[in-house]
Design a protein around this motif. Sequence first.
Motif, PDB file in Angstrom:
ATOM      1  N   MET A  36      58.272  46.620  33.109  1.00  0.00           N
ATOM      2  CA  MET A  36      58.803  45.315  32.726  1.00  0.00           C
ATOM      3  C   MET A  36      59.070  44.440  33.950  1.00  0.00           C
ATOM      4  O   MET A  36      58.809  43.248  33.946  1.00  0.00           O
ATOM      5  CB  MET A  36      60.102  45.492  31.941  1.00  0.00           C
ATOM      6  N   PHE A  37      59.595  45.085  34.997  1.00  0.00           N
ATOM      7  CA  PHE A  37      59.930  44.295  36.181  1.00  0.00           C
ATOM      8  C   PHE A  37      58.701  43.988  37.029  1.00  0.00           C
ATOM      9  O   PHE A  37      58.621  42.952  37.662  1.00  0.00           O
ATOM     10  CB  PHE A  37      60.962  45.034  37.044  1.00  0.00           C
ATOM     11  N   ALA A  38      57.761  44.926  37.053  1.00  0.00           N
ATOM     12  CA  ALA A  38      56.755  44.872  38.107  1.00  0.00           C
ATOM     13  C   ALA A  38      55.398  44.368  37.656  1.00  0.00           C
ATOM     14  O   ALA A  38      54.512  44.170  38.491  1.00  0.00           O
ATOM     15  CB  ALA A  38      56.597  46.263  38.718  1.00  0.00           C
ATOM     16  N   THR A  39      55.219  44.157  36.341  1.00  0.00           N
ATOM     17  CA  THR A  39      53.866  43.820  35.884  1.00  0.00           C
ATOM     18  C   THR A  39      53.257  42.669  36.676  1.00  0.00           C
ATOM     19  O   THR A  39      52.166  42.802  37.234  1.00  0.00           O
ATOM     20  CB  THR A  39      53.868  43.469  34.381  1.00  0.00           C
ATOM     21  N   ALA A  40      53.984  41.580  36.744  1.00  0.00           N
ATOM     22  CA  ALA A  40      53.395  40.408  37.390  1.00  0.00           C
ATOM     23  C   ALA A  40      53.090  40.631  38.877  1.00  0.00           C
ATOM     24  O   ALA A  40      51.942  40.462  39.296  1.00  0.00           O
ATOM     25  CB  ALA A  40      54.295  39.209  37.171  1.00  0.00           C
ATOM     26  N   PRO A  41      54.093  41.046  39.706  1.00  0.00           N
ATOM     27  CA  PRO A  41      53.761  41.228  41.131  1.00  0.00           C
ATOM     28  C   PRO A  41      52.701  42.297  41.391  1.00  0.00           C
ATOM     29  O   PRO A  41      51.787  42.082  42.198  1.00  0.00           O
ATOM     30  CB  PRO A  41      55.098  41.631  41.757  1.00  0.00           C
ATOM     31  N   ILE A  42      52.790  43.432  40.673  1.00  0.00           N
ATOM     32  CA  ILE A  42      51.807  44.494  40.918  1.00  0.00           C
ATOM     33  C   ILE A  42      50.418  44.038  40.517  1.00  0.00           C
ATOM     34  O   ILE A  42      49.430  44.316  41.192  1.00  0.00           O
ATOM     35  CB  ILE A  42      52.199  45.776  40.162  1.00  0.00           C
ATOM     36  N   ALA A  43      50.347  43.310  39.409  1.00  0.00           N
ATOM     37  CA  ALA A  43      49.044  42.846  38.961  1.00  0.00           C
ATOM     38  C   ALA A  43      48.405  41.954  40.016  1.00  0.00           C
ATOM     39  O   ALA A  43      47.220  42.089  40.321  1.00  0.00           O
ATOM     40  CB  ALA A  43      49.174  42.105  37.641  1.00  0.00           C
ATOM     41  N   SER A  44      49.209  41.078  40.604  1.00  0.00           N
ATOM     42  CA  SER A  44      48.594  40.165  41.569  1.00  0.00           C
ATOM     43  C   SER A  44      48.184  40.916  42.834  1.00  0.00           C
ATOM     44  O   SER A  44      47.157  40.617  43.442  1.00  0.00           O
ATOM     45  CB  SER A  44      49.542  39.004  41.897  1.00  0.00           C
ATOM     46  N   TRP A  45      48.949  41.974  43.192  1.00  0.00           N
ATOM     47  CA  TRP A  45      48.556  42.769  44.367  1.00  0.00           C
ATOM     48  C   TRP A  45      47.272  43.543  44.064  1.00  0.00           C
ATOM     49  O   TRP A  45      46.335  43.570  44.869  1.00  0.00           O
ATOM     50  CB  TRP A  45      49.666  43.757  44.734  1.00  0.00           C
ATOM     51  N   ALA A  46      47.197  44.154  42.862  1.00  0.00           N
ATOM     52  CA  ALA A  46      46.037  44.957  42.525  1.00  0.00           C
ATOM     53  C   ALA A  46      44.779  44.114  42.451  1.00  0.00           C
ATOM     54  O   ALA A  46      43.698  44.550  42.846  1.00  0.00           O
ATOM     55  CB  ALA A  46      46.268  45.673  41.187  1.00  0.00           C
ATOM     56  N   ILE A  47      44.944  42.889  41.970  1.00  0.00           N
ATOM     57  CA  ILE A  47      43.762  42.028  41.867  1.00  0.00           C
ATOM     58  C   ILE A  47      43.155  41.816  43.247  1.00  0.00           C
ATOM     59  O   ILE A  47      41.946  41.903  43.433  1.00  0.00           O
ATOM     60  CB  ILE A  47      44.131  40.654  41.245  1.00  0.00           C
ATOM     61  N   SER A  48      44.039  41.610  44.257  1.00  0.00           N
ATOM     62  CA  SER A  48      43.487  41.319  45.585  1.00  0.00           C
ATOM     63  C   SER A  48      43.133  42.593  46.349  1.00  0.00           C
ATOM     64  O   SER A  48      42.171  42.621  47.102  1.00  0.00           O
ATOM     65  CB  SER A  48      44.482  40.473  46.389  1.00  0.00           C
ATOM     66  N   ALA A  49      43.893  43.685  46.148  1.00  0.00           N
ATOM     67  CA  ALA A  49      43.691  44.867  46.990  1.00  0.00           C
ATOM     68  C   ALA A  49      42.738  45.879  46.379  1.00  0.00           C
ATOM     69  O   ALA A  49      42.175  46.701  47.090  1.00  0.00           O
ATOM     70  CB  ALA A  49      45.036  45.530  47.270  1.00  0.00           C
ATOM     71  N   PHE A  50      42.550  45.863  45.068  1.00  0.00           N
ATOM     72  CA  PHE A  50      41.737  46.885  44.436  1.00  0.00           C
ATOM     73  C   PHE A  50      40.468  46.317  43.828  1.00  0.00           C
ATOM     74  O   PHE A  50      40.428  45.915  42.680  1.00  0.00           O
ATOM     75  CB  PHE A  50      42.544  47.632  43.370  1.00  0.00           C
ATOM     76  N   GLY A  51      39.429  46.321  44.623  1.00  0.00           N
ATOM     77  CA  GLY A  51      38.121  45.929  44.110  1.00  0.00           C
ATOM     78  C   GLY A  51      37.348  47.177  43.707  1.00  0.00           C
ATOM     79  O   GLY A  51      37.862  48.291  43.789  1.00  0.00           O
ATOM     80  N   PRO A  52      36.099  46.998  43.300  1.00  0.00           N
ATOM     81  CA  PRO A  52      35.269  48.138  42.930  1.00  0.00           C
ATOM     82  C   PRO A  52      35.191  49.236  43.996  1.00  0.00           C
ATOM     83  O   PRO A  52      35.244  50.415  43.632  1.00  0.00           O
ATOM     84  CB  PRO A  52      33.895  47.510  42.677  1.00  0.00           C
ATOM     85  N   PRO A  53      35.089  48.915  45.315  1.00  0.00           N
ATOM     86  CA  PRO A  53      35.004  50.020  46.288  1.00  0.00           C
ATOM     87  C   PRO A  53      36.225  50.926  46.226  1.00  0.00           C
ATOM     88  O   PRO A  53      36.107  52.150  46.298  1.00  0.00           O
ATOM     89  CB  PRO A  53      34.927  49.306  47.651  1.00  0.00           C
ATOM     90  N   GLU A  54      37.420  50.314  46.063  1.00  0.00           N
ATOM     91  CA  GLU A  54      38.643  51.112  46.019  1.00  0.00           C
ATOM     92  C   GLU A  54      38.676  51.962  44.756  1.00  0.00           C
ATOM     93  O   GLU A  54      39.068  53.120  44.789  1.00  0.00           O
ATOM     94  CB  GLU A  54      39.882  50.208  46.078  1.00  0.00           C
ATOM     95  N   ILE A  55      38.254  51.361  43.637  1.00  0.00           N
ATOM     96  CA  ILE A  55      38.304  52.125  42.392  1.00  0.00           C
ATOM     97  C   ILE A  55      37.307  53.281  42.448  1.00  0.00           C
ATOM     98  O   ILE A  55      37.615  54.408  42.065  1.00  0.00           O
ATOM     99  CB  ILE A  55      38.027  51.207  41.174  1.00  0.00           C
ATOM    100  N   PHE A  56      36.123  53.012  42.994  1.00  0.00           N
ATOM    101  CA  PHE A  56      35.151  54.101  43.123  1.00  0.00           C
ATOM    102  C   PHE A  56      35.720  55.210  44.010  1.00  0.00           C
ATOM    103  O   PHE A  56      35.630  56.394  43.687  1.00  0.00           O
ATOM    104  CB  PHE A  56      33.827  53.584  43.709  1.00  0.00           C
ATOM    105  N   ALA A  57      36.321  54.788  45.130  1.00  0.00           N
ATOM    106  CA  ALA A  57      36.870  55.787  46.055  1.00  0.00           C
ATOM    107  C   ALA A  57      37.954  56.601  45.366  1.00  0.00           C
ATOM    108  O   ALA A  57      38.057  57.828  45.555  1.00  0.00           O
ATOM    109  CB  ALA A  57      37.430  55.089  47.297  1.00  0.00           C
ATOM    110  N   LEU A  58      38.722  55.949  44.530  1.00  0.00           N
ATOM    111  CA  LEU A  58      39.790  56.666  43.825  1.00  0.00           C
ATOM    112  C   LEU A  58      39.220  57.651  42.809  1.00  0.00           C
ATOM    113  O   LEU A  58      39.707  58.775  42.674  1.00  0.00           O
ATOM    114  CB  LEU A  58      40.713  55.668  43.134  1.00  0.00           C
ATOM    115  N   VAL A  59      38.164  57.225  42.095  1.00  0.00           N
ATOM    116  CA  VAL A  59      37.512  58.138  41.146  1.00  0.00           C
ATOM    117  C   VAL A  59      36.989  59.364  41.898  1.00  0.00           C
ATOM    118  O   VAL A  59      37.171  60.509  41.480  1.00  0.00           O
ATOM    119  CB  VAL A  59      36.358  57.417  40.404  1.00  0.00           C
TER     120      VAL A  59
END
Lengths: 233, 504
Positions: free
Chosen positions: B130-153
Motif C-alpha cells: 500500500m505504501f510502496a506501490t507508486a515509488p517502487i513502480a517508478s523505480w522498477a520501470i527505470s531500473a528493470f528492463g528486459p536484460p535485468e528480467i532475463f538475468a533474474l530468470v
Amino acid sequence: MSKLKFSHYFEVFFWLVLVAVFFGYSFEFNQNIEIYRYGATLWPRVILLLIALAAIGQFLDQRKNGDKASSNTMAAAHEEPDANPEHTGFKWYFSTFVLLAIPFIYMVVPEKIAAMRGIEEAALGQFKLISAAILFVLYLIIAWRNHVGGILALPILFASLLEDMGFYALAPVFIVGVMILMGERRSTRIALITPLIYGVLLAFFVSLLYVGLPTGNISPFYDFGNWLVTLLQ
Amino acid sequence: METFNNFLGGTAALFGDPIGVLIFFGGVVGGMLFGAIPGVSMLTLAAILLPFTAHLSAEHGIMLFSVIYCTGVYGGAITAILFNIPGAPENAPTAFDGYPMTQAGKAGKAVGAAVMCSAIGGTVSCVIMMFATAPIASWAISAFGPPEIFALVFFGLAVAASVGAKTFWKGWLSIMAGLMIAVVGLDPVGGIERYNFDMPYLAAGIHFIPTILGFFAVSEIFVQAEKKATGAYKAPKLSVDFPTFKELWLHKIAVVRSIIIGFFCGILPGIGATLAAFMGYNEAARWSKDRINFGKGKIEGVISSETANNSATGAAMIPLLALGLPGGALTAMMVGVFQMHDMEPGPLVFINSPDLVWVVFAAMFFANLSILLVGFLEAKTIVNLLRIPFQFLAPMILLLATVGSYAVRGLVIDVVVMFVAGVAGFFLRRSGYSVAGIVLGLILGKIGEQTFAQAMQMLHFEFSGFLNRPIAFGLLIAGAVTIAGSVYGAFFKKPPAPADSESA
C-alpha cells in the motif's frame, strides 16, 4: 572404478536421442525473423546443448560416484528411495508400455481403418464402440497381472474415451476401476462410495458452477450425458 | 496519512457492500479449500471461475481473484505438508520439509507454522504494497528492463537447479526439460510455429495448467498407488498441535529474511511467488547451521517457504497494477478479468479507477488476516482428510483434476496431456528428477526467451552490453557462479555420508 548400471546408460541414451530428434526437427522452422537476428531456433538449440552437456556430465559423475546424491543439493531426501524391484524388470516395463499404448491405439487406429474401408459417418460410432470394447478387454487381461501399469494407463484410457463416450457415462466406471486397482475388494464399499463421489462432483461442478463437461458424441452415451445435464441444471 | 485514508475508504467500500462481502468470504473459503484439496489448486478454481467474472463488476472480479490468490497460496501449503502434493509450484519447497514432518507425526506443527507464517508474510507484504506501490513502480520501470528480467530468470533457474532433485545434474535436466516444453508453440518474436509435429493442438503450445496438474497431482497419485499395490503405503500419522509463539520467535530471522526475499521476488514481473518460495527456502538453508537436516523435516523450511510465497502475493500486485505485467499464473488470469471488462491493467487504472485499487488492497489485507482465523479452524478439518482411505481419495482427485484441466479451454486433449504428464512425472520422480523443476522451467521459459530477445534487440545484439547494466550483470554472474559451484561440487567434492534413503 566404474559404477555404471544399465539405467545410467539408458538415461544418457534417452537424453541424447531426445536432443538429436529435437535438434533435427528445429530445421523445420529455421526461418529468418527480420527484427531478430537469432531467429526462432537459437533459444531451443542452446537449451538442447545444455541438456546434452548435463546428460554427459551426469554420466561422468555416475561413473565416478554411482547413484549417490551430490553434496551440494538440498532436500534430496524428500523423494522416496528407488522404486520397488518388482516394478523395474524388462517384463514389467514392456507390459506397462503396451498398456500405455492402448489409449493411443484407440485415438488413432479406428478412424484410420474406417477411412480406409470407407465406413460411413453413421456407422463410425458403432465401429468405434466395438474397437473400444476389444481394446478394453486387452487392457483388462494385461492389467490383471500388472496393477501398477494398469493404474498408470487407466486415466489415459479414460481421457481417450472422453470425446466419444462422455464424462457422465465413463466417470462411474473409472471410479470403480481406480478403487479396484488400488486394492479395494469390498463390494459394498465400492457400491456406496462410487455414487457418493459421482454425485458430489456433479452437484458441485454441473449444478452449481455450470461447468460443461464432455457429453460424448456416440449414442447412447451422448443421449445419457445430455439427459443428465438437463436434469441437473 | 493519505495511504491510511485510502485504506479506510477501501475497507468501508468493501464491507459496506453486501455482495462484495459475500464474494470476499466466498474467495477466502474457496481459495483455501481449493488450495488444500489434493489434486486441485487455486488455479483450478480461478480457471473455472474466470468465464463467470464477466457477470461481476470489474471491482468484484479483481477483488475475488486477489483474495483467492492470498488464501490459495496458503491453502496449497496444507496438501504440500500432508500429502506431499504442493497445491501450486509456490508451495513445492514447503513440501520438502513439511511432508517429512507429517511422516514423523508432526503435521500439526507444520500446518500451524504455515498458517502463522502465511498470515504474517501476507499481511506485512500488503502493508508495504500500500505504501510502496507508486515509488517502487517508478523505480522498477527505470531500473528493470528486459536484460535485468532475463538475468533474474537465469539466476532463478540456476538456483532452482540445486533444489529438489537427487543431484545437481537431475535438477538441471529437469529445468531444461521444462524449458523445452515451453518452447513448443509460437516463438515470442516472429510468431513462428515450433515443434508442432504437424498437430494443430501443439501449435498453440502446451498449456501450463494440465501440465502442472499432471506433474504434481496425478504423478503423486501414481506414486502412492504403486506403494498401495505393493503394500508399502503408510497413512500419515495425525496430530493437531500447533507451534507456540515462542517456537516461532526462535525463527524470527528466517521470517524477516523470507519477507524481504518474497517481496522482491514477487515484485518482479513474471517471477512471482514460486521463485520467492524457492529462494526463501534456499537462503534459509544456506544460512542455517543445521543445513544438512533441511529436507528431512525442519520447521524452518516450512516457515521460510510459506512466509516468502505469501509475502510475494502483495508484491506481485505492484507490477500488475503499475505496469500491466502479470507476476505469475494467477495474476495472468487477472489480466483476463481486466480485459473482460474492457480495461487494461497498468498505470491508468490508478487514475481511472482508484476505488478499485483500494478495495482490492483492503480485500487482500483482510484476506491475509483471515488466514489466521479460518486457517486454524480449517486446518483441523483438512487433517481429517487423512482419515479417508487413499483408494477412495484417489478417484476423487483424478476426477477433480480431469474437470480442472478440461475447464480451462474445453479440450479433451488437455486431459490426455495432463495424464501423460502424470505418467512422465511418475517415471521421472522414480529416477530422482524434480517435477517442481520442470514446472518452474515451463513457467519461466516463455518469459525468459521473450526478455532475452528484447534484451538483445535493446543491446544491439552485443553481449558486452550487459556489462553496462550492473544489476543484470551482477545477476548473470551470480547465476553462473551458482552453476559453476554445483559442477565443481559434483566432480571434486566427496559425496556426503549416505543419506537415509540410500540405506533402503
